[in-house]
Design an enzyme around this catalytic site. Sequence first.
Site, PDB file in Angstrom:
ATOM      1  N   SER A 124      37.854  38.806  32.890  1.00  0.00           N
ATOM      2  CA  SER A 124      36.569  38.769  32.154  1.00  0.00           C
ATOM      3  C   SER A 124      35.423  39.251  33.043  1.00  0.00           C
ATOM      4  CB  SER A 124      36.292  37.363  31.607  1.00  0.00           C
ATOM      5  OG  SER A 124      36.484  36.349  32.568  1.00  0.00           O
ATOM      6  N   LYS A 128      43.495  33.144  40.083  1.00  0.00           N
ATOM      7  CA  LYS A 128      43.078  32.453  38.859  1.00  0.00           C
ATOM      8  C   LYS A 128      44.235  31.716  38.197  1.00  0.00           C
ATOM      9  CE  LYS A 128      41.718  36.175  36.824  1.00  0.00           C
ATOM     10  NZ  LYS A 128      42.132  37.085  37.934  1.00  0.00           N
ATOM     11  N   SER A 129      45.306  32.457  37.919  1.00  0.00           N
ATOM     12  CA  SER A 129      46.436  31.867  37.200  1.00  0.00           C
ATOM     13  C   SER A 129      47.140  30.803  38.035  1.00  0.00           C
ATOM     14  CB  SER A 129      47.428  32.957  36.786  1.00  0.00           C
ATOM     15  OG  SER A 129      46.835  33.842  35.854  1.00  0.00           O
ATOM     16  N   GLY A 149      37.594  36.082  37.870  1.00  0.00           N
ATOM     17  CA  GLY A 149      37.679  36.660  39.211  1.00  0.00           C
ATOM     18  C   GLY A 149      38.546  37.898  39.177  1.00  0.00           C
ATOM     19  N   LEU A 150      38.638  38.561  40.293  1.00  0.00           N
ATOM     20  CA  LEU A 150      39.407  39.800  40.385  1.00  0.00           C
ATOM     21  C   LEU A 150      40.904  39.544  40.209  1.00  0.00           C
ATOM     22  CD1 LEU A 150      37.612  41.332  43.501  1.00  0.00           C
ATOM     23  CD2 LEU A 150      37.313  42.054  41.116  1.00  0.00           C
TER      24      LEU A 150
END
Length: 202
Positions: free
Chosen positions: A108, A40-41, A34-35
Amino acid sequence: MSINSNIVWQTYKVNKAHRSEQKRQQPCVLWFTGLSGSGKSTLANALEQRLFELNHHTYLLDGDNVRHGLNKDLGFSDQDRQENIRRIGELSALFVDAGMLVLAAFISPFRAEREMVRELVGPGEFVEVYVATPLSTCELRDPKGLYKKARAGEIRNFTGIDSDYEVPENPELSIDTSVLDLDEAVMKIVEFLKSRSILKEV
């Protein structure tokens, strides 16, 4: 002659199946994409904590952390970004062979890179988690101040601003952290993993 022509794969008595049985889990890669600023983290960190509480064996790979060690020789050119993901994919595959649940949090941005990692592991061992938080929300959060710099032209090739992000076409999970709170998002992933028998009763 190929530089790999004299290399022979070694087979050992303890294999992935044995390690998985010992850990009472089905190893896999949970790939959070994702952006920047999508969560995400944060999500991967909270999920790992929950899995640890459930007595599962995990390892978390994060984009910034990996660039402090394994990938500290890489920059941010297209070639270096591809090599960054290739190395992470190979490392993730080794962890899967060790019977682990690997949580990998990387922007990614390109589908080809994510598919490359998927092909490194077995069927059902790659779970793409698209953290589908909108760009507007990510930019408002801007936890590292990167969007501000990108908008000012201080950072080039920044994903979502002047570099494309290719949205996953068929992710196993899609989570918008502007809609779900952290506990809800973690529970959604845990329930998915149970439904796929990746998590087993301990």
